[in-house]
Scaffold this active site. Sequence first.
Site: not given
Lengths: 327, 327
Positions: A175, A189, A193
């Site tokens: 992650s 993004y 994650k």
Amino acid sequence: MASSLYFLLLLFVFPFAALLLALAVLVRPRPERIPLKGRHVLVSGGSSGIGLALARRAAAEGARVSILARDRSRLSDARETIRLATGVDASVIAVDVRDAEGVARALEALDPVDVLICNQGVFVPQELDLQSLDEVRFMVDVNLMGTFHLIKAALPAMKKRARETGIPASIALMSSQAGQVGVYGYTAYSASKFALRGLAEALQHEVVADNIHVTLIFPPDTETPGLAEELKRRPEVTNKIAASSGGMKADKVAQIALNGIKSALFVVPCNLEGVMLCIATAGMSPQPSIFMAFREVLGASLMRLVGLCFQWSWFGVIKKWHTEKGM
Amino acid sequence: MGYLLLLLLLFFIPFLALAAALAFLVRPHPVHVPIKGRHVFITGGSSGIGLALARQAAVEGARVSILARGAARLQEARDGIRLATGVEVATFSADVRDAAAVAKALEASGPVDVLVCNHGVFSPQELDKQDLEEVRFMVEVNLMGTFHLIKAALPPMKRNVKATGLPASIAIMSSQAGQVGIYGYTAYSASKFALRGLAEALQHELISDNIRVSMIFPPDTETPGYAEEHRRRPDVTNLIAGSSPGMKADDVAKTALDGIKSSRFIIPCNFEGTMLSIATAGLSPQGSYFTALVEVLFAGSMRFLGLIFQWNWFRIIERWHARMKNS
């Protein structure tokens, strides 16, 4: 006089001792050691950056290593690097993780995987209003769907092997600190994650009975070719905010990650700010480590306060920047 | 008597100091987001929570648009709202997975003041058994669909805010499964956790445009969607999550609308939801200093409670597997 002092000391120590005892009973999944030596470690995004460092270190520890990436020539270079550093011949697989069938075929051709490290990732920071949906989709497809493809492909053989050998296996997901807090410029993004955490929490429930342990690694900005690419595109505001967390070297991150995987930790922070972030965002995650659980329970309140201070600072930065721009 | 007073003061001073610090720190400052006379656009608005939201917003004098896939259900919803409230809502038929169709619908509907991304699909199943097509379906609808809506609605929303000087809102329907991932929910929790990363970053990006982001975290709610999902649920999921819906759609909608109007970033819907929200506050922004105080004071105990829950869930999983092996 002395006896009342002792009594006070005992009164103070007792609750901590009681907490430790309670946590020793409570923590799940039960802590395990996951050996690497002689076992098959597959690293996606393994031809550069953190992935390459992971592959090299795993090879140095005696694991059988496979690296998966898109580009054949970068894979070749990576294999050379690993051979020069460790003498080990890594297998290479050229496939795009977005291609579910390709990933399935590739993993079928390999030995069962004991330690799957889903490390591939792309990151293009930009304000959502300005960013193209194609780039958003790119990050979600590679970072999230790619991980689903890898896990689906590796699981059946992994379960069988863990059952036959009686040795615990591991699914590790790379992650990011951006997967613990979303900041300016990281809508896509951070979405991709954060998703990995939901996946990991549920997956651990589903595979614990198969003696498979799920690990999430949360590095800060790490000196990699990927970061160099990302920095070119970063909005100014993101730079001002991201300066709050220091950068690290890929090899150091890989070392910490592998240690975390071998200890079957659920969350692996990589630096001091990472530890604080992990405590602040522990949420409802499982915690196999008594020591980390102890830190989380005792540190949670302070870390929430620290988190609120960070948000105060960040909103201040954003406001200041917009005022300077005359918006 | 004097000592008692001193002790009381010693206890209260740090407490008051904390409250004062938080009153200073909390960001973003809460604002009131009016909905009367403003354009409220609700996706998944033809049934369940979305329909309840549409009806309640209509009663409060908002101009309501609902978006869903099926034209027939949209018609029924519109008729139902007209009968119940006398208000005429606009209907738009589009699949949120289709970015172009979403853009077209939003263009036809005109600038939106309160965008409620409420649509969602959920198919619980062990990842090992689930088709990747279903995983993709949940990620496409729940996550990418939300990106499509926000991208399409943002430019006119920003212009409208500038023109009217009134704050706008982007509200995202998450779920308690977006706060903790449990057995059977790898894909659904992934898609819902993702929304949080999106929302945290998005609030940074939109604060200077006077647009507020809200996330709603309902428990299992009595809706047609829930009835569908329930039939598919693995046994273990039922053992962990309970087998009956926690709330009625109307109650969830009321709580959601109140939270949206108060520009709350995190909107829990019942008592367990509030505790979950404290446990998973993480590094999210918090505009209410009172809620921030509760979060800081109770973070540690909520983490401890969370660990107890995980201990219980892993026990349930263990027991279930033992039963399966014996039979």
